[in-house]
Design a protein around this motif. Structure first.
Motif, PDB file in Angstrom:
ATOM      1  N   UNK B  34       0.822  -1.203   0.000  1.00  0.00           N
ATOM      2  CA  UNK B  34       0.000   0.000   0.000  1.00  0.00           C
ATOM      3  C   UNK B  34       0.861   1.262   0.000  1.00  0.00           C
ATOM      4  N   UNK B  35       1.797   1.358   0.950  1.00  0.00           N
ATOM      5  CA  UNK B  35       2.532   2.616   1.072  1.00  0.00           C
ATOM      6  C   UNK B  35       3.569   2.776  -0.034  1.00  0.00           C
ATOM      7  N   UNK B  36       4.241   1.686  -0.432  1.00  0.00           N
ATOM      8  CA  UNK B  36       5.286   1.829  -1.448  1.00  0.00           C
ATOM      9  C   UNK B  36       4.707   2.050  -2.841  1.00  0.00           C
ATOM     10  N   UNK B  37       3.508   1.530  -3.115  1.00  0.00           N
ATOM     11  CA  UNK B  37       2.924   1.783  -4.430  1.00  0.00           C
ATOM     12  C   UNK B  37       2.618   3.265  -4.576  1.00  0.00           C
ATOM     13  N   UNK B  38       2.146   3.880  -3.494  1.00  0.00           N
ATOM     14  CA  UNK B  38       1.853   5.304  -3.585  1.00  0.00           C
ATOM     15  C   UNK B  38       3.129   6.135  -3.605  1.00  0.00           C
ATOM     16  N   UNK B  39       4.092   5.786  -2.747  1.00  0.00           N
ATOM     17  CA  UNK B  39       5.274   6.650  -2.720  1.00  0.00           C
ATOM     18  C   UNK B  39       6.092   6.525  -4.006  1.00  0.00           C
ATOM     19  N   UNK B  40       5.936   5.396  -4.724  1.00  0.00           N
ATOM     20  CA  UNK B  40       6.654   5.267  -5.993  1.00  0.00           C
ATOM     21  C   UNK B  40       6.109   6.230  -7.042  1.00  0.00           C
ATOM     22  N   UNK B  41       4.801   6.461  -7.010  1.00  0.00           N
ATOM     23  CA  UNK B  41       4.226   7.328  -8.050  1.00  0.00           C
ATOM     24  C   UNK B  41       4.059   8.768  -7.580  1.00  0.00           C
ATOM     25  N   UNK B  42       4.243   9.015  -6.276  1.00  0.00           N
ATOM     26  CA  UNK B  42       3.962  10.352  -5.752  1.00  0.00           C
ATOM     27  C   UNK B  42       4.745  11.460  -6.464  1.00  0.00           C
ATOM     28  N   UNK B  43       6.058  11.287  -6.683  1.00  0.00           N
ATOM     29  CA  UNK B  43       6.776  12.351  -7.396  1.00  0.00           C
ATOM     30  C   UNK B  43       6.215  12.598  -8.795  1.00  0.00           C
ATOM     31  N   UNK B  44       5.880  11.516  -9.522  1.00  0.00           N
ATOM     32  CA  UNK B  44       5.306  11.673 -10.857  1.00  0.00           C
ATOM     33  C   UNK B  44       3.947  12.354 -10.769  1.00  0.00           C
ATOM     34  N   UNK B  45       3.144  11.927  -9.790  1.00  0.00           N
ATOM     35  CA  UNK B  45       1.802  12.482  -9.623  1.00  0.00           C
ATOM     36  C   UNK B  45       1.886  13.978  -9.312  1.00  0.00           C
ATOM     37  N   UNK B  46       2.803  14.337  -8.413  1.00  0.00           N
ATOM     38  CA  UNK B  46       2.936  15.742  -8.026  1.00  0.00           C
ATOM     39  C   UNK B  46       3.332  16.599  -9.213  1.00  0.00           C
ATOM     40  N   UNK B  47       4.257  16.101 -10.046  1.00  0.00           N
ATOM     41  CA  UNK B  47       4.731  16.927 -11.152  1.00  0.00           C
ATOM     42  C   UNK B  47       3.807  16.848 -12.366  1.00  0.00           C
ATOM     43  N   UNK B 176      -3.607   7.543 -11.987  1.00  0.00           N
ATOM     44  CA  UNK B 176      -3.048   7.762 -10.647  1.00  0.00           C
ATOM     45  C   UNK B 176      -4.066   7.469  -9.551  1.00  0.00           C
ATOM     46  N   UNK B 177      -5.320   7.877  -9.807  1.00  0.00           N
ATOM     47  CA  UNK B 177      -6.366   7.637  -8.815  1.00  0.00           C
ATOM     48  C   UNK B 177      -6.571   6.130  -8.624  1.00  0.00           C
ATOM     49  N   UNK B 178      -6.473   5.397  -9.727  1.00  0.00           N
ATOM     50  CA  UNK B 178      -6.606   3.939  -9.641  1.00  0.00           C
ATOM     51  C   UNK B 178      -5.506   3.346  -8.762  1.00  0.00           C
ATOM     52  N   UNK B 179      -4.276   3.837  -8.924  1.00  0.00           N
ATOM     53  CA  UNK B 179      -3.181   3.364  -8.069  1.00  0.00           C
ATOM     54  C   UNK B 179      -3.525   3.627  -6.605  1.00  0.00           C
ATOM     55  N   UNK B 180      -4.093   4.803  -6.333  1.00  0.00           N
ATOM     56  CA  UNK B 180      -4.431   5.143  -4.950  1.00  0.00           C
ATOM     57  C   UNK B 180      -5.538   4.250  -4.409  1.00  0.00           C
ATOM     58  N   UNK B 181      -6.515   3.916  -5.270  1.00  0.00           N
ATOM     59  CA  UNK B 181      -7.597   3.026  -4.854  1.00  0.00           C
ATOM     60  C   UNK B 181      -7.038   1.635  -4.537  1.00  0.00           C
ATOM     61  N   UNK B 182      -6.166   1.149  -5.412  1.00  0.00           N
ATOM     62  CA  UNK B 182      -5.559  -0.162  -5.193  1.00  0.00           C
ATOM     63  C   UNK B 182      -4.745  -0.133  -3.891  1.00  0.00           C
ATOM     64  N   UNK B 183      -4.003   0.949  -3.697  1.00  0.00           N
ATOM     65  CA  UNK B 183      -3.219   1.118  -2.473  1.00  0.00           C
ATOM     66  C   UNK B 183      -4.127   1.080  -1.243  1.00  0.00           C
ATOM     67  N   UNK B 184      -5.269   1.760  -1.356  1.00  0.00           N
ATOM     68  CA  UNK B 184      -6.227   1.774  -0.244  1.00  0.00           C
ATOM     69  C   UNK B 184      -6.731   0.367   0.050  1.00  0.00           C
ATOM     70  N   UNK B 185      -7.013  -0.400  -1.016  1.00  0.00           N
ATOM     71  CA  UNK B 185      -7.519  -1.762  -0.827  1.00  0.00           C
ATOM     72  C   UNK B 185      -6.505  -2.610  -0.057  1.00  0.00           C
ATOM     73  N   UNK B 186      -5.229  -2.496  -0.407  1.00  0.00           N
ATOM     74  CA  UNK B 186      -4.206  -3.259   0.307  1.00  0.00           C
ATOM     75  C   UNK B 186      -4.110  -2.806   1.769  1.00  0.00           C
TER      76      UNK B 186
END
Lengths: 335, 409
Positions: B34-47, B176-186
């Motif tokens: 959950x946490x690593x899937x989000x932190x991996x995309x966070x820089x891309x998502x932010x930019x 990106x939202x889908x990644x966050x949903x999947x992260x939430x599920x985990x």
């Protein structure tokens, strides 16, 4: 008791996994629809636009050309776009070629710094250590600079810093600017938390950039032969030198928590700063100059993920921003 | 109580890892996905999506370094004090889960920072009670192996997270939202697994502690734990962050920076492969000794970076040694600290040891940064390596007796 808990867990698992799968499938459909229903962007050939005054940029119109480098004539900005097959997150161009930073997504994401020739094809590729942030060419196209974010994580800590390099296109590598001597108020500073980013070139020796130390970003004047960075102004990030070399535009943090930036323009002769607060959105970009009086910068669309527009703003205090180029990012103007 | 005195038959077949430890390992695995899937995309998502510069995020993120360390002690204290380690851990996991929900609606840098902070606090809260539960559930003789298994599962999750995230973005480039949903599920699965299937063991109640003899800080300030804290702090001050080692590798000109992101993958792979065998080995040769040997591996990594003239072989060797270092220290110190204090203050003891290490390493990064600029990466590494060369035998000497006394705790 225990079996009831197992059943409860299975129920939660089925709901969470089922719901997520449904969401993923629906989002995939949405994405396909978005691609399929996107209005086709009028296109032209590269040969038709590659000689006259033009804008080279990253295309952010949703569709199959998303992220590709595109070119439009300066006198027909809403006209047909010519597409290259090169994908870039950041690009700067001169008549002799272009510098491009790109994220190569994969199981392990990698990043590259490309030198493009005059016809915008890849001539050379260099690996970079992190997420693309800024790139600039010198006015004659002989020097190229890049800034990337290097993120590191170990089990116990997280960190973020920038790495900024300058090299000759096809020649000498001047290396990471953090190694240059940094001078603040006449003193040489060897601080720990020093970060350098956002180069803009004056000529083949002189450039400007940002050096942050102790939480304050400074505008610095750099010298490539002496390998020095000298602070000349505080509170300035990502400078951009005007074509006539008299003004520098940069983003200035105007909030307490580094969440809102406004473009400011500094008159190098008088050290007077003008805040371009006619733009109320936060501008987190290294601006480009359209001409000696007008700056260009990108802003993301609030309602469309991934789509950005390039805006233009006269370099005076109360000027109103105007749309310059829709569905575009990282513009470079070639007159 | 389950603690057995030392001297277990080492030649006989070993007990299986307790089910609670495996379950907690899977809780960590799910949460780390959950946490690593989000932190991996966070820089891309932010930019790419929010149009923010990641340097701004970096500044804010940096502010919270110390918070986690303090929260960890609070988590340990709350766990011992309430005698409900499971529920304190559940609050920590739950907080990170809630942060995933908020992330879906966070669009500004301020909101993103708040989410990251909540996640960090959640991580700080849950670590010590969880490690105390592993410690309580495992016979002393198998403790190193149990922590090794837990850390392996944990790291598998950390490796799967980015893989899942980038697979989604490959199919749905703006998903990106889908990644966050999947992260939430985990995250939800992790919390549900902990909440529903991990028993609420109460260490203090089990010991039938007299009402007057409840949680006391004096019990944490146990001389043997203090000795460990001093040694761990000393070694921690000489532990340069692996980010610095990677940067030093890149500093050698023949290294292609394109491969930089792979360095983390290499270290993590070595860590997850070695955590269980080295933990089991620690049970045999002594956990305190293994902790020191881990720092000898770190010394080897310094030597590889500073003395080698570059080349792929030295790079790979550096990563293996770094992975060995983490495998020999990360779970082992929790296993050791948990046995040096009374079971009534176990979570606080573990938290204190982990916090000392974290703060010492923070100090080390700061100091190494100064050295790096003053004398350059190679000399800086040689200086720290030289100090570590002195510190390792010294620590080995000072650790003497800690293992034996831990066994009889």
């Amino acid at each position: 008791m225990t079996s009831r808990r197992i059943i409860a867990f299975v129920v939660v698992a089925v709901l969470a996994i089922g719901g997520t799968v449904a969401f993923v499938l629906r989002d995939y459909d949405r994405y396909r629809d978005r691609i399929d229903s996107a209005p086709p962007v009028p296109r032209t050939s590269l040969g038709a636009v590659v000689d006259g005054p033009r804008v080279v940029f990253r295309n952010t119109a949703i569709g199959n050309d998303y992220g590709l480098v595109a070119v439009v004539p300066l006198d027909d900005l809403t006209g047909p776009r010519a597409f290259t097959d090169v994908s870039c997150d950041r690009i700067d161009a001169s008549p002799t070629g272009a510098s491009c930073l790109v994220t190569k997504r994969g199981v392990v994401t990698r990043y590259a710094w490309l030198d493009l020739g005059p016809d915008l094809t890849v001539e050379d590729e260099h690996g970079i250590a992190g997420l693309p942030s800024r790139t600039r060419l010198s006015p004659d196209g002989s020097l190229t600079a890049s800034t990337v974010f290097v993120s590191g994580h170990s089990y116990m800590q997280a960190g973020f810093s920038t790495a900024t390099r300058i090299r000759e296109v096809g020649g000498t590598d001047y290396g990471n600017l953090e190694r240059f001597d940094f001078r603040l108020d006449g003193e040489r500073i060897a601080s720990v938390d020093r970060n350098v980013w956002g180069v803009t070139f004056a000529d083949d020796t002189t450039f400007y950039a940002t050096v942050a130390t102790g939480g304050t970003p400074y505008l610095v004047k750099g010298n490539l032969t002496e390998r020095t960075l000298t602070a000349i102004h505080a509170g300035a990030e990502c400078p951009a030198l005007s074509p006539d070399g008299t003004h520098i535009a940069y983003k200035k943090n105007v909030s307490d928590d580094a969440t809102h930036w406004t473009i400011a323009v500094l008159d190098l002769a008088t050290d007077k700063e003008v805040l371009l607060d006619g733009e109320t959105a936060s501008v987190d970009d290294q601006v480009q100059w359209l001409d000696d009086d007008t700056v260009l910068y990108g802003l993301p669309r609030a309602d469309e993920a991934g789509v950005t527009d390039v805006w233009q703003l006269e370099a005076t205090a109360d000027a109103t921003p105007q749309m310059f180029l829709e569905q575009a990012w990282s513009p470079a103007v070639i007159h | 109580m389950s603690d057995r005195p030392g001297g277990k038959d080492r030649t006989g077949t070993r007990d299986p890892i307790p089910r609670v430890v495996i379950t907690l390992g899977f809780v960590s695995l799910l949460t780390d996905i959950s946490s690593e899937s989000v932190s991996a995309i966070l820089p891309l998502y932010l930019t790419a999506v929010l149009g923010l510069s990641t340097i701004a995020y970096g500044f804010v993120d940096g502010l919270y370094q110390g918070v986690s360390a303090l929260v960890r002690i609070a988590g340990g204290w709350a766990s011992d004090r309430s005698d409900h380690p499971k529920w304190v851990a559940a609050i920590g996991y739950g907080l990170s889960c809630v942060a995933r929900v908020v992330l879906l609606f966070a669009s500004g840098l301020g909101a993103i920072s708040a989410v990251v902070t909540a996640d960090r606090i959640g991580k700080g809260l849950r670590t010590a009670p969880r490690d105390a539960m592993i410690s309580a559930a495992t016979p002393t003789a198998d403790l190193g192996r149990a922590f090794g298994v837990h850390r392996t599962l944990d790291t598998v999750g950390a490796a799967l997270g980015p893989l899942i995230a980038f697979s989604i973005l490959w199919v749905i480039p703006d998903g990106y939202v889908t990644v966050m949903i999947v992260s939430l599920a985990f995250a939800v699965l992790g919390v549900a697994l902990l909440g529903l299937l991990v028993p609420d063991e109460r260490p203090r109640e089990k010991l039938e502690v007299a009402p007057g003899r409840e949680f006391r800080w004096r019990d944490v300030a146990e001389p043997r734990l203090n000795r460990l804290l001093v040694i761990a702090g000393l070694l921690g001050i000489l532990t340069v962050g692996d980010g610095f080692l990677y940067l030093a590798l890149i500093d050698q000109q023949d290294f292609d920076a394109t491969w930089f992101p792979l360095l983390y993958v290499g270290t993590n792979t070595a860590f997850l492969v070695l955590a269980t065998p080295l933990g089991a080995l620690a049970d045999r040769i002594g956990r305190a000794r293994m902790l020191v040997f881990g720092h000898a591996a770190l010394l080897g990594a310094y030597a590889c970076v500073a003395l080698a003239s570059g080349g792929a072989l030295f790079t790979v060797l550096t990563l293996v040694l770094l992975g060995t270092f983490y495998a020999a220290t990360d779970g082992v110190i929790a296993a050791l600290a948990g046995r040096l204090v009374a079971p009534t203050v176990r979570a606080s003891g573990i938290a204190t040891a982990q916090t000392v290490v974290a703060l010492a390493r923070l100090l080390a990064s700061f100091g190494f940064g100064v050295l790096w600029y003053a004398v350059g990466p190679r000399t800086a590494l040689l200086i720290v390596g030289g100090a570590l060369l002195v510190a390792v035998p010294l620590a080995l000497q000072l650790m003497r007796g800690l293992d034996a006394s831990a066994d009889t705790a």
